[in-house]
Design a protein around this motif. Sequence first.
Motif, short mmCIF file in Angstrom:
data_model
loop_
_atom_site.label_atom_id
_atom_site.label_comp_id
_atom_site.label_asym_id
_atom_site.label_seq_id
_atom_site.Cartn_x
_atom_site.Cartn_y
_atom_site.Cartn_z
N SER A 129 0.90 -1.28 -0.09
CA SER A 129 0.05 0.10 0.10
C SER A 129 0.99 1.12 0.06
O SER A 129 2.12 1.10 0.22
CB SER A 129 -0.85 -0.11 1.03
OG SER A 129 -0.27 0.13 2.38
N PHE A 130 0.20 2.50 -0.26
CA PHE A 130 0.94 3.64 -0.45
C PHE A 130 0.45 4.72 0.89
O PHE A 130 -0.52 4.55 1.32
CB PHE A 130 0.72 4.52 -1.54
CG PHE A 130 1.23 3.67 -2.76
CD1 PHE A 130 2.14 3.64 -3.35
CD2 PHE A 130 0.09 3.05 -3.69
CE1 PHE A 130 2.54 2.96 -4.48
CE2 PHE A 130 0.25 2.39 -4.66
CZ PHE A 130 1.52 2.55 -5.27
N ASP A 131 1.57 5.44 1.42
CA ASP A 131 0.82 6.27 2.23
C ASP A 131 0.20 7.58 1.46
O ASP A 131 0.23 7.42 0.39
CB ASP A 131 2.16 7.17 3.10
CG ASP A 131 2.67 8.16 2.21
OD1 ASP A 131 2.95 9.19 2.73
OD2 ASP A 131 3.17 7.89 0.97
N LYS A 132 -0.63 8.39 2.30
CA LYS A 132 -1.72 9.18 1.72
C LYS A 132 -0.93 10.30 0.74
O LYS A 132 -1.45 10.80 -0.06
CB LYS A 132 -2.38 9.84 2.75
CG LYS A 132 -3.37 8.66 3.43
CD LYS A 132 -4.32 8.06 2.49
CE LYS A 132 -4.99 6.74 3.03
NZ LYS A 132 -4.26 5.72 3.65
N ILE A 186 -1.29 -3.58 5.69
CA ILE A 186 -0.85 -2.52 6.11
C ILE A 186 -1.35 -1.22 5.53
O ILE A 186 -1.44 -1.31 4.36
CB ILE A 186 0.54 -2.27 6.41
CG1 ILE A 186 1.18 -0.78 7.09
CG2 ILE A 186 1.51 -2.60 5.21
CD1 ILE A 186 2.56 -0.98 7.38
N GLU A 187 -1.86 -0.36 5.99
CA GLU A 187 -2.71 0.70 5.35
C GLU A 187 -2.29 2.05 6.55
O GLU A 187 -2.30 1.65 7.66
CB GLU A 187 -3.91 1.02 5.31
CG GLU A 187 -4.33 -0.27 4.22
CD GLU A 187 -4.28 0.39 2.59
OE1 GLU A 187 -3.79 1.60 2.52
OE2 GLU A 187 -4.45 -0.39 1.74
N THR A 188 -2.21 3.16 5.91
CA THR A 188 -2.10 4.45 6.83
C THR A 188 -3.55 5.02 7.05
O THR A 188 -4.48 4.60 6.18
CB THR A 188 -1.24 5.46 6.32
OG1 THR A 188 -1.68 5.76 4.81
CG2 THR A 188 0.16 5.23 6.08
N ALA A 195 0.03 4.00 10.95
CA ALA A 195 -0.12 2.91 10.10
C ALA A 195 -0.54 1.64 10.99
O ALA A 195 -0.22 1.34 11.93
CB ALA A 195 1.29 2.63 9.53
N LEU A 196 -1.78 1.05 10.42
CA LEU A 196 -2.50 -0.01 11.17
C LEU A 196 -1.83 -1.25 10.27
O LEU A 196 -1.86 -1.40 9.14
CB LEU A 196 -3.95 0.34 11.02
CG LEU A 196 -4.46 1.14 11.89
CD1 LEU A 196 -4.13 2.50 11.99
CD2 LEU A 196 -5.99 1.16 12.04
N TYR A 208 0.88 1.80 14.64
CA TYR A 208 2.23 2.72 14.54
C TYR A 208 2.11 4.14 14.08
O TYR A 208 1.21 4.37 13.56
CB TYR A 208 3.27 2.02 13.99
CG TYR A 208 3.42 0.63 14.11
CD1 TYR A 208 4.68 0.36 14.84
CD2 TYR A 208 3.13 -0.38 13.40
CE1 TYR A 208 4.90 -0.89 15.27
CE2 TYR A 208 3.26 -1.88 13.64
CZ TYR A 208 4.23 -2.05 14.64
OH TYR A 208 4.82 -3.44 14.89
N LYS A 209 2.73 5.12 14.79
CA LYS A 209 2.83 6.41 14.31
C LYS A 209 3.61 6.34 13.07
O LYS A 209 4.49 5.67 12.89
CB LYS A 209 3.47 7.26 15.66
CG LYS A 209 2.72 7.29 17.01
CD LYS A 209 3.44 8.20 17.83
CE LYS A 209 2.68 8.39 19.38
NZ LYS A 209 3.62 9.08 20.33
#
Length: 388
Positions: A129-132, A186-188, A195-196, A208-209
């Motif tokens: 996945s990507f961060d936003k 995992i996704e933000t 991030a979960l 996680y932060k």
Amino acid sequence: MKITRRCIAFVILLAGPLLLFSSTQTSGKAAAKGQYLAYVGTYTTKTSSKGIYAFRFDAATGQLSSIGIAAETPDPSWIVVHPNGKYAYAANEAGKASTVSAFAVDAKSGKLAPLNQMPALGEDPCYLSFDKAGKFLFVANYTSGNVVVFPIGTDGKLGASTSNVRDDGKLGPNKERQEAPHAHWIETSPDNRFALVADLGLDEVLVYKFDAATGILTPNEPAFAKLKAGSGPRHAAFYPNGKFVFAVNELSSTATSFAYDVKKGALKEIGTASTLPPGFSGRNDVAETTVHPNGKFLYVSNRGNDSIAIFSIDLGNRTLAPVGGIATGGKEPRHFAIDPSGKYLLAENQFSNNIAVFKIDAATGGLTPTGQVVEVPSPVDLTFVAAE
């Protein structure tokens, strides 16, 4: 370097040049007249598959047409397209030799050109996945139970990892499947601050932060939400407003609703519902889940029962109520995807080597087979990008 909270270790390395874009599952470009490319990841070991396959998808009619092999690459078990539509990334699931591959997307031909490849820094990557902001790629390594963050360069290539995190908490009771941590998703968060991670081995959704500037993960406080013992959380999905999360549990064939505290990154369980029809007693493993874009329905795939379960989402407390389900017309629907228009659901039947297309009733959430079944060897992931 170690941090207390049940022996969470993380590795921080230097990041290369970064890229800034907004992140969604499909390309940020507008599709011409509802025309999309659909990339399908497959298993190539002990099958006839060669790698990633490309299709054209017409959102107006639901027609899925084969283009052919987009890229030959071993066991691309998960593929995602960057929100700018220019780059695609595949998890090459190969035990200790696992890698993550970067490709350039040709939006006209559908072909994928190799850019670079990085070691997954773990065994058997199963989710990307990507961060936003589109600056980082996240990898969940199933067998080794760790998650890794890679920076994305301006040329689409992956740089050296910025974070590598593994949790060693209390394992679940299933001796065969929960013998170790198994990161599976995992996704933000929508605000890109957390991030979960769904860990099947620990019966936990970890939090996680996330430092969006450096790509570094550090433990949150609270650091996790615990599910019922033996649940085996596999995947999860945020509700459109970002205030709720739905986790699906592979081992118990259930879906769990959580209220999500946006400020603290904390999860509070609301309720759990079975994904199986009454009276079913055979083997079943839950796989994928997706919230419909209208926020009214949650879909979950069952492997064994070989169906898509449909839940209505209470718009007040976001609890789940079963409203039916439908057979996928094949064996082992490991993944499914809702097209960008929200009108169609495409289910990939891994063991019967096909993709079945269903029409979605936006009012009831119901699924109706369109009659279209497309052959592809061992399909296990599908993602869309706007075509040119």
